[in-house]
Scaffold this motif. Structure first.
Motif, PDB file in Angstrom:
ATOM      1  N   LEU A  88       0.830  -1.204   0.000  1.00 52.40           N
ATOM      2  CA  LEU A  88       0.000   0.000   0.000  1.00 52.40           C
ATOM      3  C   LEU A  88       0.866   1.256   0.000  1.00 52.40           C
ATOM      4  O   LEU A  88       0.534   2.261  -0.623  1.00 52.40           O
ATOM      5  N   SER A  89       2.004   1.182   0.684  1.00 56.56           N
ATOM      6  CA  SER A  89       2.889   2.336   0.734  1.00 56.56           C
ATOM      7  C   SER A  89       3.436   2.665  -0.643  1.00 56.56           C
ATOM      8  O   SER A  89       3.510   3.826  -1.042  1.00 56.56           O
ATOM      9  N   LEU A  90       3.797   1.634  -1.391  1.00 55.82           N
ATOM     10  CA  LEU A  90       4.277   1.895  -2.749  1.00 55.82           C
ATOM     11  C   LEU A  90       3.178   2.528  -3.581  1.00 55.82           C
ATOM     12  O   LEU A  90       3.403   3.445  -4.357  1.00 55.82           O
ATOM     13  N   LEU A  91       1.954   2.031  -3.383  1.00 55.43           N
ATOM     14  CA  LEU A  91       0.846   2.537  -4.174  1.00 55.43           C
ATOM     15  C   LEU A  91       0.491   3.963  -3.794  1.00 55.43           C
ATOM     16  O   LEU A  91       0.343   4.838  -4.644  1.00 55.43           O
ATOM     17  N   MET A  92       0.387   4.221  -2.481  1.00 55.52           N
ATOM     18  CA  MET A  92      -0.057   5.530  -2.035  1.00 55.52           C
ATOM     19  C   MET A  92       1.068   6.541  -2.022  1.00 55.52           C
ATOM     20  O   MET A  92       0.935   7.649  -2.510  1.00 55.52           O
ATOM     21  N   GLY A  93       2.184   6.146  -1.416  1.00 55.42           N
ATOM     22  CA  GLY A  93       3.242   7.117  -1.219  1.00 55.42           C
ATOM     23  C   GLY A  93       4.041   7.384  -2.463  1.00 55.42           C
ATOM     24  O   GLY A  93       4.488   8.490  -2.701  1.00 55.42           O
ATOM     25  N   TYR A  94       4.217   6.382  -3.271  1.00 53.68           N
ATOM     26  CA  TYR A  94       5.076   6.592  -4.425  1.00 53.68           C
ATOM     27  C   TYR A  94       4.292   6.819  -5.690  1.00 53.68           C
ATOM     28  O   TYR A  94       4.544   7.776  -6.408  1.00 53.68           O
ATOM     29  N   ARG A 110      11.821   5.581  -9.982  1.00 47.79           N
ATOM     30  CA  ARG A 110      11.793   6.956 -10.481  1.00 47.79           C
ATOM     31  C   ARG A 110      10.507   7.199 -11.252  1.00 47.79           C
ATOM     32  O   ARG A 110       9.890   8.257 -11.141  1.00 47.79           O
ATOM     33  N   ALA A 111      10.131   6.196 -12.038  1.00 51.92           N
ATOM     34  CA  ALA A 111       8.891   6.345 -12.804  1.00 51.92           C
ATOM     35  C   ALA A 111       7.699   6.520 -11.861  1.00 51.92           C
ATOM     36  O   ALA A 111       6.848   7.387 -12.079  1.00 51.92           O
ATOM     37  N   LEU A 112       7.646   5.728 -10.785  1.00 49.15           N
ATOM     38  CA  LEU A 112       6.546   5.841  -9.840  1.00 49.15           C
ATOM     39  C   LEU A 112       6.507   7.230  -9.213  1.00 49.15           C
ATOM     40  O   LEU A 112       5.459   7.864  -9.124  1.00 49.15           O
ATOM     41  N   ARG A 113       7.672   7.693  -8.774  1.00 55.83           N
ATOM     42  CA  ARG A 113       7.705   9.010  -8.143  1.00 55.83           C
ATOM     43  C   ARG A 113       7.337  10.087  -9.140  1.00 55.83           C
ATOM     44  O   ARG A 113       6.673  11.067  -8.812  1.00 55.83           O
ATOM     45  N   ILE A 116       5.300   9.746 -11.639  1.00 60.19           N
ATOM     46  CA  ILE A 116       3.851   9.670 -11.818  1.00 60.19           C
ATOM     47  C   ILE A 116       3.149  10.412 -10.694  1.00 60.19           C
ATOM     48  O   ILE A 116       2.180  11.133 -10.895  1.00 60.19           O
ATOM     49  N   HIS A 117       3.665  10.264  -9.491  1.00 61.91           N
ATOM     50  CA  HIS A 117       3.043  10.900  -8.333  1.00 61.91           C
ATOM     51  C   HIS A 117       3.158  12.410  -8.415  1.00 61.91           C
ATOM     52  O   HIS A 117       2.223  13.141  -8.126  1.00 61.91           O
ATOM     53  N   GLU A 118       4.324  12.895  -8.839  1.00 63.44           N
ATOM     54  CA  GLU A 118       4.545  14.344  -8.799  1.00 63.44           C
ATOM     55  C   GLU A 118       3.969  15.080  -9.975  1.00 63.44           C
ATOM     56  O   GLU A 118       3.358  16.121  -9.819  1.00 63.44           O
ATOM     57  N   GLU A 119       4.263  14.604 -11.172  1.00 63.40           N
ATOM     58  CA  GLU A 119       3.823  15.303 -12.369  1.00 63.40           C
ATOM     59  C   GLU A 119       3.457  14.248 -13.384  1.00 63.40           C
ATOM     60  O   GLU A 119       4.262  13.901 -14.255  1.00 63.40           O
ATOM     61  N   GLU A 120       2.259  13.752 -13.265  1.00 64.74           N
ATOM     62  CA  GLU A 120       1.895  12.605 -14.084  1.00 64.74           C
ATOM     63  C   GLU A 120       1.971  12.926 -15.569  1.00 64.74           C
ATOM     64  O   GLU A 120       2.438  12.112 -16.361  1.00 64.74           O
ATOM     65  N   VAL A 121       1.527  14.127 -15.927  1.00 63.45           N
ATOM     66  CA  VAL A 121       1.516  14.485 -17.345  1.00 63.45           C
ATOM     67  C   VAL A 121       2.934  14.524 -17.902  1.00 63.45           C
ATOM     68  O   VAL A 121       3.206  14.005 -18.988  1.00 63.45           O
ATOM     69  N   ALA A 122       3.847  15.134 -17.137  1.00 63.75           N
ATOM     70  CA  ALA A 122       5.228  15.216 -17.607  1.00 63.75           C
ATOM     71  C   ALA A 122       5.844  13.830 -17.706  1.00 63.75           C
ATOM     72  O   ALA A 122       6.588  13.528 -18.647  1.00 63.75           O
TER      73      ALA A 122
END
Lengths: 261, 365, 326
Positions: free
Chosen positions: C49-55, C187-190, C192-198
């Motif tokens: 869940l942490s990977l899913l929610m946090g990252y 890195r891809a997960l992070r 996606i979390h921060e700037e999904e469009v970019a």
């Protein structure tokens, strides 16, 4: 980076009657244009002319209502953005969409994503192939940072950088995807003269290495300075196209800009 | 068919109505409950006829003894109960819409307002001995205060929270309210007497409880008054303006914070009204809020988030779907009906039946 | 960052190895070992869940459902059909993966509240199924007579053995997760979390990753469920309800969403709080849980682990919604 491959005589990017409607609003009204390979193409026009919308259509964020977009002869309108990136188009964003909590280096490393392949399992078990690839990613990212002059600060958090460096970083990240076509959305926005100069220099170097650059820009000095061709949009329509000298003296263009104020 | 405690409650209250017709017959034990068949003890045909209920079903024995009372034609009966419970869902959905329209927040605690309405009414009626009408309004007011407190103490502090945090925050409040209710009222279900006494109305072969009509009446009154409020009164129009464009609203002098507060108080009051109205029919206990809230949200999304008339129609539709499923398919899965519909709407038509796809895209999420 | 993680990992291994011996010699806390077994199982759920929610920045209120799918799969296959538990476990995990794929594909196109509600609704539906399909699951009265586990003939009976088994699995999953994070995938997960469009514009197939991480979370939860089944040897649907899904979310949030250590910390802490230190409160447990959740969400949205990350230049933004427009 693409080397000095033979340039095709086909335009690298072709816009055929591209239209974009949002509900009742027509943001793009049938754009027809071809961008030859290997040049710096500027797209200018007063605010609301549809320039960023055009970028969104090319990079896949928006699906044109009608018309087609061809990249190296291949129809790409309606493709998902990540597929378009894999095909060789990359971009920057008007409001600098960096991954602010990641370091400068990590941002560029992310740019290597479409050119690398280690998947879930290889990564989770840290297989040798993945480790080799990870090293290559890091080295490659470092070389891009060196190219744009940000190597010294590669360990800093991207969100802490001043705007000028952020814009350069975003370009480095886009370059890491090895694009044949690079879309820059107002790269000089918010930059001072010195920074703009550095930027112009970088863009020209990028073009020399073989990447076609299309840039949306408001800074006319920069545009006139470095562009090979200029496309002028007005209210979503084609207004004029030509060399900087031709555009500067084009009465319709002058009217459009002066008429705005 | 196994008894489930929730079915028992409905049976008990149905029997309360029927019992009046059987003066002297106090022990009505429930042998089984299967949709709308109520089987109990042995009644003679005459007794069945004398209570005015429509038909009877024979089971096993051939000595003229009936062991079940058929409460009318299935379809009409299910429709009636479906509309009743649907009205509750519609009211919960409207509560969601009010808050959402002004703040773009989904208030996961909406169902708890309904639960608290019923329980507060029980308190005012039984402990403080208010007459039923006074208890109704007192309960609505009390829950309105809860809504007020929720907004002032929690929501105000969360103005800059991320979407994820907001979700967790309203869930946390719903857990707090549920826990509080458990402490105050315990885990047992509570009942209220119907607003007006009297046996069920027989209509075309269906037995419709009077309280069900009250639920529909409360629902209608709420919808009509809200309609006037939002489109005719200054406060209401101000609230709509906030939803559209808070900065512009502020600039013309509307106190957005006040509007947010009002939206919570109003939603809480509406939820409470629904709760008081439905408790005489299906009882109320401390943990009913979650499922009610979920189903009400389903109705809100089905009707198009933010759309009041959509919420009304969708709520009734949802109630009907649930009732038909309980009657014709399986009463154990009836809760799943609303949830499955919720998922289907979210997956395939998130703008709902009456929302517009483009407006849905423009929303925060 | 990676080096400190390695040190903490080693320290953790030592602590885990030593803890039961310590606890069993101090009478007052000897039952802590059992609590830690549960904490370990919950950690498996919360790591995913942490990977899913946090990252990846998505939310799931359905982890208890996947926990239950793993648990009931193992229970049904071993108790009703006499399967070997070690064969039943992968079947449970695969079932959870398949369900996560089916539900994740439509659900993960949603964002924010819609995603939360979709996962919430799904979780409740699964809980209703557990309650209703009495022939398979035993319904509310529960399922009994589930066999325990044994490895190559050795029965796993004592608390110590279970403790080491569970925490062994946790350490493996933890290691796997760390590898994921410090890599192209992480890195891809992070991103996606921060700037999904970019991220999408840089060639990251964002949707595919979201689904994959969602499936990963479901699988770790299912494995935890299987272990739970064979440890407790009794299953009841009330262990897999909405309140549990909320508890898992709280464990991840309270510890710190953008940190695997945070997830572990939050899980262990809240397991003890829930089972041990709140017993005093008994009836108040629900209220206290709600209060903790509220306080964490309002005042400490980065979780407790953020208290260890005061240094500037350390990553951590307030969890931000997916960016609005490109």
């Amino acid at each position: 980076m693409p080397g000095s491959e033979k340039k095709s005589i086909l335009p690298i990017l072709e816009l055929r009657d591209v239209r974009m409607n949002f509900g009742g609003v027509a943001a793009l009204k049938g754009i027809l244009h071809g961008v030859p390979e290997g040049i710096i193409q500027a797209v200018i026009g007063p605010n609301g002319a549809g320039k960023t919308t055009l970028f969104h259509c090319i990079s896949g964020l928006l699906r044109p209502t009608s018309g087609s977009i061809l990249f190296q002869g291949q129809e790409i309108s309606g493709f998902v953005p990540h597929r378009i990136a894999r095909l060789g188009i990359s971009r920057t964003f008007q409001h600098v969409a960096l991954f602010k909590s990641m370091t400068v280096l990590e941002n560029v490393m992310l740019g290597r994503h479409p050119r690398t392949r280690s998947g879930f399992w290889a990564t989770g078990f840290r297989l040798p192939g993945m480790r080799r690839e990870e090293r290559r990613i890091r080295e490659s990212a470092e070389s891009y940072l060196e190219l744009v002059g940000l190597k010294e600060i590669s360990h800093l958090q991207a969100g802490t950088l001043p705007l000028g460096k952020q814009k350069i970083l975003e370009i480095a990240r886009a370059l890491a995807t090895e694009p044949r076509l690079l879309l820059l959305d107002e790269p000089a926005g918010g930059l001072n003269m010195r920074e703009t100069e550095v930027l112009g220099d970088l863009i020209q170097r990028i073009c020399k290495y073989g990447t076609t650059v299309v840039l949306v820009e408001h800074d006319m000095n920069l545009v006139m300075d470095i562009s090979d061709q200029i496309l002028v949009l007005h209210y979503g329509e084609f207004l004029a196209s030509g060399s900087p000298r031709q555009i500067k003296d084009n009465p319709a263009v002058i009217e459009a800009y002066l008429g705005e104020s | 068919m196994e008894k489930r405690s929730e079915d028992n409650r409905e049976v008990i209250s149905l029997l309360n109505g029927v019992q009046e017709l059987f003066s002297g017959r106090k022990q009505l034990s429930v042998a089984s409950y299967d949709g709308y068949w109520v089987s109990y003890g042995a009644l003679t045909k005459e007794q069945t006829k004398s209570c005015g209920l429509v038909g009877s079903r024979r089971k096993g024995g051939d000595d003229g003894v009936v062991d079940g009372i058929w409460l009318g034609t299935d379809l009409l009966q299910y429709t009636a109960s479906g509309l009743t419970v649907g009205a509750i869902y519609a009211l919960v959905a409207i509560g969601y819409n009010i808050i959402y329209n002004v703040t773009e927040i989904i208030n996961f605690a909406q169902g708890e307002f309904v639960m608290l309405g019923g329980l507060f009414a029980v308190f005012f009626l039984e402990t403080l001995r208010f007459p039923i009408v006074a208890a109704f309004f007192a309960a609505v007011a009390a829950v309105g205060v809860v809504g007020f407190a929720m907004e002032r103490l929690v929501i105000q502090r969360a103005r800059n929270a991320s979407v994820l945090s907001l979700i967790i925050i309203t869930i946390a409040v719903s857990i707090l309210l549920k826990g509080g209710a458990m402490l105050c009222w315990g885990k047992d279900p509570y009942s209220l007497p119907p607003f007006t006494s009297g046996g069920p109305i027989l209509f075309g072969g269906a037995a419709i409880q009077l309280q069900a009509l009250w639920v529909l009446a409360v629902g209608a009154v709420v919808v009509i008054s809200l309609s006037f409020f939002f489109h005719r009164s200054l406060y209401g129009k101000a609230m709509l303006a906030c939803a559209d464009n808070p900065s512009a609203a502020r600039m013309v002098g509307i106190r957005v914070r006040q509007m947010v507060l009002l939206s919570f108080v109003l939603s809480a009051a509406i939820g409470a009204a629904a709760g008081v109205a439905v408790t005489p029919i299906s009882l109320m206990e401390y943990d009913r809020g979650a499922l009610l809230g979920l189903k009400g949200f389903g109705a809100a999304v089905l009707g198009g988030l933010g759309n009041f008339y959509g919420a009304l129609v969708a709520g009734l539709l949802l109630g009907l779907a649930e009732s038909f499923c309980a009657g014709y398919l399986s009463s154990g899965y009836k809760d799943a009906v609303a949830l499955i519909l919720l998922l289907l709407v979210l997956f395939f038509k998130p703008e709902g039946l009456f929302g517009s796809a483009e407006a849905a895209k423009l929303k925060r999420f | 960052m990676k080096k400190t993680d390695r040190w903490i990992f080693l320290v953790l291994i030592c602590l885990i190895a030593v803890f039961p011996w310590l606890a069993q010699n101090i009478g007052a806390i000897s039952h802590y070992v059992e609590l830690m077994i549960f904490a370990g199982m919950f950690s498996l759920v919360c790591l995913g869940l942490s990977l899913l929610m946090g990252y990846a920045g998505q939310i799931s209120m359905a982890q208890a459902a996947f926990f239950g799918i793993g648990a009931y799969s193992s229970g049904i296959l071993t108790a009703h059909f006499g399967w070997n538990p070690w064969l039943a476990m992968p079947v449970g995990a695969s079932t959870a993966a398949a369900v996560a794929w089916l539900v994740g594909i439509p659900a993960l196109r949603l964002k924010g509240h819609y995603l939360a509600m979709a996962t919430l609704g799904f979780g409740v539906i699964v809980h209703i199924i557990f309650n209703e399909e009495v022939d398979w699951t035993g319904g509310p009265s529960g399922m009994v007579d589930i066999p325990g586990l044994s490895i190559a003939g050795w029965k796993i009976t004592s608390e110590m053995q279970w403790y080491y088994l569970v925490w062994g699995v946790v350490l493996v999953v933890l290691l796997f997760s760390f590898h994921l994070l410090h890599s192209r995938v992480g890195r891809a997960l992070r991103a996606i979390h921060e700037e999904e469009v970019a991220a999408e514009a840089m060639g990251v197939p964002t949707f595919r990753y979201k689904v994959q991480i969602f499936i990963f979370g479901a699988v770790t939860a299912a494995i935890a469920g299987s272990l739970y089944t064979h440890y407790v040897t009794f299953l009841s649907p009330s262990s897999f309800n909405l309140m549990w899904s909320i508890r898992f979310v709280l464990m991840v949030m309270a510890g710190g969403m953008q940190s695997l250590w945070g997830a572990l910390l939050g899980t262990v802490l809240l397991t003890f709080v829930g089972n041990e230190w709140l017993q005093v409160f008994a009836d108040f447990e629900v209220v206290v849980y709600g209060a903790i959740l509220l306080v964490v969400a309002l005042f400490l949205p980065q979780g407790l682990i953020s208290l260890f990350h005061r240094a500037p230049g350390a990553r951590h933004n307030p969890v931000s919604p997916a960016s609005d427009e490109g």
